[in-house]
Design a protein around this motif. Sequence first.
Motif, PDB file in Angstrom:
ATOM      1  N   LEU A 109     -98.739  -4.407  -5.616  1.00 22.47           N
ATOM      2  CA  LEU A 109     -98.724  -5.182  -4.165  1.00 22.47           C
ATOM      3  C   LEU A 109     -98.337  -4.567  -3.031  1.00 22.47           C
ATOM      4  N   GLY A 110     -97.031  -4.026  -3.267  1.00 24.94           N
ATOM      5  CA  GLY A 110     -96.534  -3.263  -2.258  1.00 24.94           C
ATOM      6  C   GLY A 110     -97.333  -1.980  -1.568  1.00 24.94           C
ATOM      7  N   HIS A 111     -97.639  -1.267  -2.773  1.00 25.66           N
ATOM      8  CA  HIS A 111     -98.531  -0.240  -2.394  1.00 25.66           C
ATOM      9  C   HIS A 111     -99.865  -0.555  -1.879  1.00 25.66           C
ATOM     10  N   LYS A 116    -103.273   0.758   1.983  1.00 27.02           N
ATOM     11  CA  LYS A 116    -104.604  -0.051   2.060  1.00 27.02           C
ATOM     12  C   LYS A 116    -104.640  -0.875   3.480  1.00 27.02           C
ATOM     13  N   LEU A 117    -103.381  -1.431   3.591  1.00 26.03           N
ATOM     14  CA  LEU A 117    -103.635  -2.338   4.934  1.00 26.03           C
ATOM     15  C   LEU A 117    -102.553  -2.092   5.963  1.00 26.03           C
ATOM     16  N   SER A 118    -101.804  -0.931   5.583  1.00 22.59           N
ATOM     17  CA  SER A 118    -100.878  -0.557   6.587  1.00 22.59           C
ATOM     18  C   SER A 118     -99.882  -1.671   7.165  1.00 22.59           C
ATOM     19  N   ASP A 119     -99.509  -2.391   6.457  1.00 23.49           N
ATOM     20  CA  ASP A 119     -98.586  -3.583   6.669  1.00 23.49           C
ATOM     21  C   ASP A 119     -97.409  -3.287   5.934  1.00 23.49           C
ATOM     22  N   GLU A 120     -96.513  -2.387   6.648  1.00 30.91           N
ATOM     23  CA  GLU A 120     -95.281  -2.110   6.370  1.00 30.91           C
ATOM     24  C   GLU A 120     -94.230  -3.124   6.074  1.00 30.91           C
ATOM     25  N   TRP A 126     -92.228  -6.611  -0.890  1.00 35.07           N
ATOM     26  CA  TRP A 126     -92.753  -6.551  -2.368  1.00 35.07           C
ATOM     27  C   TRP A 126     -91.849  -5.380  -2.839  1.00 35.07           C
ATOM     28  N   LEU A 127     -91.551  -4.338  -2.253  1.00 31.67           N
ATOM     29  CA  LEU A 127     -90.714  -3.196  -2.799  1.00 31.67           C
ATOM     30  C   LEU A 127     -89.485  -3.756  -3.055  1.00 31.67           C
ATOM     31  N   LYS A 128     -88.871  -4.518  -2.306  1.00 35.96           N
ATOM     32  CA  LYS A 128     -87.195  -4.771  -2.399  1.00 35.96           C
ATOM     33  C   LYS A 128     -87.489  -5.771  -3.612  1.00 35.96           C
ATOM     34  N   LYS A 129     -88.386  -6.735  -3.525  1.00 35.18           N
ATOM     35  CA  LYS A 129     -88.552  -7.631  -4.929  1.00 35.18           C
ATOM     36  C   LYS A 129     -88.590  -6.643  -6.189  1.00 35.18           C
ATOM     37  N   CYS A 130     -89.410  -5.437  -5.920  1.00 34.74           N
ATOM     38  CA  CYS A 130     -89.595  -4.725  -7.176  1.00 34.74           C
ATOM     39  C   CYS A 130     -88.620  -4.208  -7.778  1.00 34.74           C
ATOM     40  N   VAL A 131     -87.694  -3.824  -6.438  1.00 35.48           N
ATOM     41  CA  VAL A 131     -86.535  -3.140  -7.166  1.00 35.48           C
ATOM     42  C   VAL A 131     -85.374  -3.961  -7.833  1.00 35.48           C
ATOM     43  N   ILE A 132     -85.535  -5.324  -7.555  1.00 35.98           N
ATOM     44  CA  ILE A 132     -84.687  -6.155  -8.269  1.00 35.98           C
ATOM     45  C   ILE A 132     -85.052  -6.409  -9.832  1.00 35.98           C
TER      46      ILE A 132
END
Length: 242
Positions: A109-111, A116-120, A126-132
Amino acid sequence: MNPRNVSYKLLITYLNMRLPTLKNPLGFHLLTLFLGISIFSRAQTNVLVLKKQLEVATSDTAQYQLYHALGTAYREVNIDSSLYFLGQALHIAQVRKDAARTAQSMYRLGHVYMYKLSDETQALEWLKKCVISAKQAKDNVLLARCYGIIGVIADHQNLPQEEWLLKALEYAKKTKDWQTIAAAYNVLTVVYTKKNKFAEAEQVAFEMMKLCEKNSKARWIWACLDYCKLLITRGKSQEAQS
């Protein structure tokens, strides 16, 4: 170094691909068009096949895998559908309290939001949630990728990014996967070069070159060329020529 070139190279690192350099602009556009049509056609075919499989899937595991695969395939067809199917995959993983698959879905989702959406902003969430979840699952590959993209986002926003990129390299080395390690080295080299930290960039580029030499002659050639550019920048033209 041109900031546009830097951003492009950072993006290519996480796509793990390089397009050939063509002197003929028309040839480049034709190649891009051909690749676009080819990828789109394959994605449509994959979507149809995966949907038929999903209709008869009964287990949570099979449904998760198909939802995740559909979310990935739909990135080239319809972004809204991609987000929907990845969301369904994430829901199954969370219901089953499966940290590994939860992390996989969150990373994807983060990717999508990032590339694809350029929504950083959404990508970063999502990436911070993924890290957990990735830490719970001890998934060093995902941790390296997450920290790498977080570092890229920080770079785009002119925030300190070295800490994130060093974390990416730290987890990449734990994977013992040379491509994951090379990707982390590459982003560090680009960022160090952008900040005119040429000594640090040269050191990291040299490590990447040695790593690629052991595993892929094609990748080694690209790494060697990048290393030589840094040597020339530092006034080491003779060493670069050799």
